[in-house]
Write an enzyme that holds these catalytic residues in place. Structure first.
Site, mmCIF file in Angstrom:
data_model
loop_
_atom_site.group_PDB
_atom_site.id
_atom_site.type_symbol
_atom_site.label_atom_id
_atom_site.label_comp_id
_atom_site.label_asym_id
_atom_site.label_seq_id
_atom_site.Cartn_x
_atom_site.Cartn_y
_atom_site.Cartn_z
ATOM 1 N N GLU A 212 27.933 66.038 4.532
ATOM 2 C CA GLU A 212 29.139 65.230 4.399
ATOM 3 C C GLU A 212 29.544 64.819 5.806
ATOM 4 O OE1 GLU A 212 30.131 64.170 1.663
ATOM 5 O OE2 GLU A 212 29.099 65.498 0.268
ATOM 6 N N CYS A 246 37.942 62.096 7.719
ATOM 7 C CA CYS A 246 36.649 61.409 7.653
ATOM 8 C C CYS A 246 36.683 60.154 6.802
ATOM 9 C CB CYS A 246 35.570 62.366 7.149
ATOM 10 S SG CYS A 246 35.856 62.999 5.487
#
Length: 458
Positions: A212, A246
């Site tokens: 991720e 993010c």
């Protein structure tokens, strides 16, 4: 822990997943219940740790960290029985008579590596999925958020024996040693640069990996958008955790004809959500460390600033800032990860799609438009991990939507069923009857047998 102790721990955890009988659904639910109990017991310490490490308010800490973990636990407890059940599937005529089924089985001993920006959420949410799938795990939280790491160690040690879950707080050298070990699964959340290292080490042992990562997530604003609402939702998504998210909108890509109106609305929303002086707002998070502060400060070109631009080095705070930008600017060359919002304009949607697809694949894409054709154009034509139409970041808040990137922004996904799948190996099993034996498949294959085979394989 010493390197020898780490190797012994991994061996111990592997033995747990290989033992018979395998961990039951009841035991998985009990483990999740125990984790939730320990989190609630230490909830005040989590608030305090997040305040010390990132200056997060209680409200943001619960909404973006604690609540997400508890929600994932509740979802998994409700659905793990059906997720873990062997599923019967159709058996073709060529295998008659037989039964075919798919059996979910734990990967084994998993390494979960977490980042500093959401140090509680991104440590425990993947761990919840790993436990629901019946695995053991070693959790490595970020040393850049030391107070949260210490609370995580306390929560986990009280909820689990180390043969099930163990937190290892370590330096870079020990962290590299961890990556070199023969785990059954590695789950990493962090930067693309470190992600490459994780993938390289995992390849030595053929370890399946979920990465991720991140990237420059575009926020497209079409002329048909509701400007006031768009600005409110963009500011919300961009300034959570001072932009250290993010999936934060990394830059706005707006239709040129409405840039001025959008900028005015963004400034109004920044003031409404964070007051006229966010630098003195106790609820506005700080930048994690001096290195990140210096990097972000280097983007603040006075000639490009539309709004904001002030910094407070003593408290590691940067004012929410709006910049005029071009794709050639330094601020557009890497993920920002801070409260700086560049604005780039386009003339046509075709141009915007082409430019977005010509850049590294982003983790998220946000499109603000009332025009459904415009919505569909960007959603269907652009490459990205996940995203929203007329909102930002909210696609990752539930357990029903898989969350993950693509290419440079990551591989694999998690949350809910996708998280269970990420930590599960699916065994395909054909259980063949011994009562009937179809002899057509055995050598030698005659012309008559071949005709029969062709009928079966249609």
């Amino acid at each position: 822990m010493t390197k020898e102790e780490i190797q012994k721990l991994i061996k111990l955890q592997k033995e747990q997943t290989l033992s018979l009988p395998p961990v039951s659904v009841k035991e998985r639910v009990e483990r999740l219940t125990g984790l939730a109990r320990s989190i609630r017991l230490h909830e005040e310490e989590v608030y305090d740790a997040l305040k010390k490490d990132l200056n997060k308010s209680r409200e943001e800490a619960y909404m973006c960290e604690i609540g997400g973990v508890l929600g994932e636990i509740a979802y998994m407890k409700k659905h793990v029985k059906s997720f873990a059940m062997a599923k019967r599937v159709h058996t073709g005529l060529v295998n008659y008579p037989a039964k075919s089924y798919i059996r979910p089985t734990p990967m084994g001993c998993c390494l979960v590596m977490a980042p500093w920006n959401y140090p509680f959420l991104l440590s425990l949410e993947p761990l919840v999925d790993a436990l629901a799938a019946g695995n053991t795990a070693i959790l490595r939280p970020s040393s850049s958020a030391p107070h949260v790491a210490a609370v995580l160690e306390k929560i986990i040690s009280e909820a689990f024996d180390e043969k099930i879950v163990k937190v290892i707080i370590c330096d870079r050298d020990t962290g590299t040693f961890l990556m070199e070990q023969d785990f059954d699964k590695i789950f990493f959340t962090g930067s693309p640069t470190v992600g490459k290292e994780v993938l390289r080490h995992a390849a030595e042992h053929y370890i399946p990996v979920t990465l991720e990562l991140g990237g420059k997530s575009p926020c497209v604003v079409d002329a048909s958008a509701d400007i006031k609402l768009s600005a409110r939702r963009i500011v919300f998504g961009k300034l959570l955790n001072a932009g250290q998210t993010c999936v934060a909108p990394d830059y706005i890509y707006c239709e040129a004809c409405m840039k001025d109106e959008l900028v005015e609305a963004l400034i109004s929303e920044i003031k409404a959500q964070y007051t006229d002086n966010p630098m003195k707002n106790e609820s506005f998070p700080r930048i994690i460390n001096q290195s990140q502060f210096d990097r972000l400060s280097s983007y603040l070109d006075p000639e490009k600033i539309i709004y904001g631009g002030r910094t407070d080095e003593k408290n590691l705070k940067i004012e929410p800032t709006i910049l005029n930008a071009e794709f050639t600017d330094d601020v557009m060359k890497e993920e920002i990860f801070g409260p700086i919002l560049p604005i780039v304009t386009y003339e046509t949607s075709d141009e915007a799609v082409r430019i977005i697809n010509g850049r590294p694949t982003p983790l998220a894409l946000y499109v603000f438009a009332k025009d459904k054709k415009v919505q569909e154009k960007f959603m269907s034509s652009c490459e990205f991990g996940g995203g929203c139409v007329n909102d930002t970041i909210m696609h990752l808040t539930g357990s029903t939507l898989p969350f993950g990137g693509r290419r440079q922004s990551g591989m694999g996904s998690y949350h809910g069923k996708a998280g269970f799948d990420a930590f599960t190996h699916y065994k395909s099993v054909l259980n063949k009857s011994v009562r009937i034996d179809m002899r057509q498949r055995y050598m030698p294959i005659t012309e008559k047998k071949m005709k029969s085979i062709k009928r079966f394989l249609k």
